[in-house]
Every structure is written in C-alpha cells, then in structure tokens.
Enzyme design. Structure first.
Site, PDB file in Angstrom:
ATOM      1  N   LEU A 127       1.065  -1.452  -0.203  1.00 52.38           N
ATOM      2  CA  LEU A 127      -0.184   0.079  -0.074  1.00 52.38           C
ATOM      3  C   LEU A 127       0.895   0.736  -0.171  1.00 52.38           C
ATOM      4  O   LEU A 127       1.496   1.392   0.488  1.00 52.38           O
ATOM      5  CB  LEU A 127      -0.979   0.182   0.998  1.00 52.38           C
ATOM      6  CG  LEU A 127      -1.692  -1.885   1.520  1.00 52.38           C
ATOM      7  CD1 LEU A 127      -2.628  -1.549   2.896  1.00 52.38           C
ATOM      8  CD2 LEU A 127      -3.020  -1.096   0.294  1.00 52.38           C
ATOM      9  N   HIS A 128       0.625   2.327  -0.585  1.00 49.91           N
ATOM     10  CA  HIS A 128       1.309   3.679  -0.627  1.00 49.91           C
ATOM     11  C   HIS A 128       0.300   4.771  -1.511  1.00 49.91           C
ATOM     12  O   HIS A 128       0.647   6.110  -1.868  1.00 49.91           O
ATOM     13  CB  HIS A 128       2.873   3.231  -1.578  1.00 49.91           C
ATOM     14  CG  HIS A 128       2.441   3.155  -2.899  1.00 49.91           C
ATOM     15  ND1 HIS A 128       1.192   2.170  -3.825  1.00 49.91           N
ATOM     16  CD2 HIS A 128       2.306   4.166  -4.227  1.00 49.91           C
ATOM     17  CE1 HIS A 128       1.851   2.641  -5.255  1.00 49.91           C
ATOM     18  NE2 HIS A 128       1.940   3.394  -5.166  1.00 49.91           N
ATOM     19  N   ARG A 129      -0.374   4.588  -1.831  1.00 46.26           N
ATOM     20  CA  ARG A 129      -1.769   5.513  -2.263  1.00 46.26           C
ATOM     21  C   ARG A 129      -2.129   6.565  -1.229  1.00 46.26           C
ATOM     22  O   ARG A 129      -2.132   6.016  -0.353  1.00 46.26           O
ATOM     23  CB  ARG A 129      -2.640   5.331  -3.121  1.00 46.26           C
ATOM     24  CG  ARG A 129      -2.327   4.339  -4.091  1.00 46.26           C
ATOM     25  CD  ARG A 129      -2.605   5.012  -5.877  1.00 46.26           C
ATOM     26  NE  ARG A 129      -2.111   3.591  -6.700  1.00 46.26           N
ATOM     27  CZ  ARG A 129      -1.006   3.828  -7.404  1.00 46.26           C
ATOM     28  NH1 ARG A 129      -0.595   4.801  -7.670  1.00 46.26           N
ATOM     29  NH2 ARG A 129      -0.348   2.942  -8.399  1.00 46.26           N
TER      30      ARG A 129
END
Ligand code: UD1
Length: 376
Positions: free
Chosen positions: A212-214
């Site tokens: 996850l990085h958004r």
C-alpha cells in the site's frame, strides 16, 4: 536512430528493461553502423533509495543509466519542474530522434512536456489507461502525456477506446500489449528460485501479500489506522506479509501507528522485484493499491483485492483475478476470496512477453512526425 528512454521510479524500471533488451537484440541483428539504434537511458532520480531503485537495475540487468538527473523527492510541482529543467538540457545536448516515456509518474509527464515543446517525437508506453479519477496524480499525468505524445502504445482494448473517445487519431494508436509482462516472463525462473515465502517461513497458498502506498490510503491517519485494523484481523487467520513503501513508513511514524501490529502481521522493508513476483505467485491473496501488482496477480491468476474505488487497468477485473474493494467491504471481500478458488480469471491477450519487440517495430514503422520542423 537515437532513442532516449526515461525511467523515474520503481514501476518504470520494470517497463524500460525489456525495451533496452529489445534494442540490444535488434542491434545485434544489424551490421555495425548500419542503422543501429542508439539508446540513452535517463534516470530522473524520482526514486533513489537502494531498495526503490538500485536493486531493480541489478536484478533486471539494466545497464547503469547514461544520465541521472538526481531530482529526488518534493512536491509534485517541485519534482516535475526539476525533471523538466534538467531533462531540457539533456534533449538540447543529445538531440534524440525519439523520447520514450513509460507509465504515469511525474517523470513521465515532465519529460513529455519538455520533448513536445522542443518538437522531439514522444512515444508513450502504457498509453490510454484511465481511472477517470482526477484526484489521483497519475491520472493527470496520463491525460497530459497522451494529449502530447505522437505514438500511443497501448496495453489493452479499453486503452484504445479511451484514446479514440478523447479524439486521438487512430493512426497514432498502436496496441502492443503489456510491457510489464515481458519483464515478468523473462524473470520468472529467477523469481521462482528465490523461494521467498519459504525464507520468510510462509507456506505457499497460506499467506496474504500486502502493498500500500497511494496517498488516498496512507496519507490520512483515519484510513491508515482502519487499514491496519483490517490487516491485524486478517493476520489472525492468515499470515500477512507487508513490505512497507517509504511513503507508508513515513505516515506510520508520523501518525504514531508504527507500533500497531500483531504476531501474524510481518512488516518488512520494500522487497526486490524477484521476491515480489515470488510472493505474488504463491500468495493466497494479494491486497494492494499498486497498478503493477494488479497486473502481475492477473498473470499468475492469484486472487487480488485492490483497495481503491477505481482502476485504470479494468481488464484485470473483467478478465483477470482482480476485484476492487473499500474499507467498508474489505472484511467481506477477504472472506469471499478465502472461500473461493486459489486461481482466478484468465491472462489477457498480448500479455505474452513480446511487447517490447512490437514497440520497436511500431517505432521503426512510424515516420518521424516532427520532420523538418525541429528547432535545431
Ligand atoms: C511514486 C509514483 C506512483 C508510483 C510509486 C511507486 C508519482 C506521482 N507517483 O509514488 O505513481 O506508484 O512511485 O513506488 O509519480 N521516498 C523515499 N525514497 C525513495 C523515494 C521516495 O524515501 O527512493 C519517500 C519520499 O521522501 C516521499 C515518499 O517516499 O516522501 C513518496 O515518494 P514520491 O516520489 O512522492 O511518490 P511515491 O509515493 O513513491
């Protein structure tokens, strides 16, 4: 013919690697000096940590960049502007016949703008993808890049349709397939040999792989906390391996959430490409907000839940193993995956490992669109 290839960040490296290899193969087939292709690899330096950049060059056998613009991080405007200023110098000195940009990151947009204003033809690899969500910085990058690029190299029919709907002349569009899958196919034996799950003490088909990085997921404390809560709940039934992106790590620390964990939740530093492929193939479930992982899961037919309200890669949902999810529906969606088959969907057309060759053919067949109007 001089080709400047631009790569800025982690997903870009997987997209330029097969192009560089295809150029090298094409040059081997030609007699020296007889129409040889001269590639110039420009690394903008958007990603610079070893695990976000250098490791991919080694693993993917990409030569050292000819030029590193070393722009580093910053606001979108600062980063985009820094790439533009430095890339303009490169174009003026090197005078490429084509600038080839890939994907949808700030470097893609910045280099396209520079080349277009200098009258240098631009080819965009992975053109036409649309999430129809302009709160996503990548959507802005995609839209502007595709308006300006001369040759739009698309991965799937939805991309062609998007471009045609936006008024792009059909002769500028060439469906070539998915370049990420070239890299995947070429690296599969090495990825399988890694046995990453074994080394992490995980059983094939008995763990979840999470990335996850958004900004929409990790930049707000309430959503990041809720995601962690879900991961902790899932980890009671199924071990969870979670390589943490630098952006996510910063948020975890800033929001005081770094210590929120459980015995089954394995937070580890970002992993290299081969480890990521191996973890994807063997996972029971992938949970991600990345674009590339939606595609890689589809290739392996590993069930994937994408924590986003939309995807610019709809074939991963209509044909592949991907499904969109939200914080509200996540628990139920996870259960549905665990109750369902281990492998899902089919591999879309032209995801066959030969996209880079089709791209070179398209480039060589396209007459120089700028012709005599070049400013030099
Ligand atoms: C960028 C891309 C995104 C892509 C992602 C893959 C844009 C707009 N975004 O997002 O599309 O999916 O890369 O990883 O181009 N940082 C490091 N080390 C690095 C790079 C960044 O510590 O090597 C830190 C930065 O200080 C920054 C944060 O990570 O605070 C986020 O980096 P940034 O380049 O802003 O975007 P990404 O989230 O990586």
């Amino acid at each position: 013919m001089k080709l400047v290839l631009v790569a800025g960040d982690r997903p870009n490296f997987m997209k330029v690697a097969p192009l560089l290899h295809a150029v090298a193969r094409a040059n081997e087939r030609r007699t020296a000096g007889n129409g040889a292709l001269r590639p110039v690899l420009v690394h903008t330096g958007q990603h610079y940590d070893i695990m976000m950049s250098e490791v991919f060059f080694r693993e993917l056998n990409i030569p050292d960049p000819d030029i590193n613009l070393e722009v580093g991080s910053g606001t979108h405007a600062a980063q985009t502007a820094a790439v533009m200023v430095r890339f303009e110098d490169v174009c003026r000195k090197d005078r490429p016949d084509w600038v080839i940009v890939v994907g949808d990151v700030n470097s893609t947009l910045a280099c396209t703008l520079v080349a277009a204003k200098l009258g240098i033809p631009v080819a965009h690899v992975e053109a036409g993808l649309r999430s129809f969500d302009r709160t996503m910085p990548e959507e802005i990058n995609r839209l502007v890049t595709d308006v300006l690029a001369d040759l739009l190299l698309t991965p799937s029919p939805d991309a062609d349709e998007n471009l045609l709907r936006e008024g792009v002349p059909p002769e500028r569009i060439r469906r070539v397939g998915n370049i990420m899958i070239d890299t995947l196919v070429a690296n599969l034996p090495r990825a399988r040999a890694r046995r990453t799950h074994d080394r992490l003490g995980l059983e094939a088909g008995r763990y979840a792989y999470v990335t996850l990085h958004r900004p929409s997921n990790v930049d707000r404390p309430d959503s990041l906390e809720a995601i962690l809560g879900n991961l902790i709940r899932l980890s009671r039934d199924l071990p969870v391996v979670f390589p943490v992106h630098p952006r996510t790590q910063k948020s975890l620390e800033a929001f005081g959430l770094d210590g929120v964990t459980s015995p089954g939740l394995r937070k580890i530093p970002p992993v290299g490409y081969h480890d990521s492929l191996c973890l994807t193939e063997n996972a029971r479930l992938v949970l991600t907000d990345s674009g590339g992982l939606q595609e890689e899961s589809t290739y392996f037919r590993t069930p994937c839940l994408t924590l986003r309200p939309n995807t610019e890669r709809p074939v991963t949902v209509t044909e592949g193993s991907n499904r969109l999810t939200s914080l509200q529906s996540l628990a139920g969606d996870i259960q549905a995956v665990l109750d369902g088959p281990r492998r899902l969907g089919r591999v879309p057309d032209l995801w066959d490992g030969r996209t880079a060759d089709r791209i070179l053919t398209a480039l060589l067949q396209t007459p120089n669109p700028s012709g005599p109007h070049w400013p030099w």
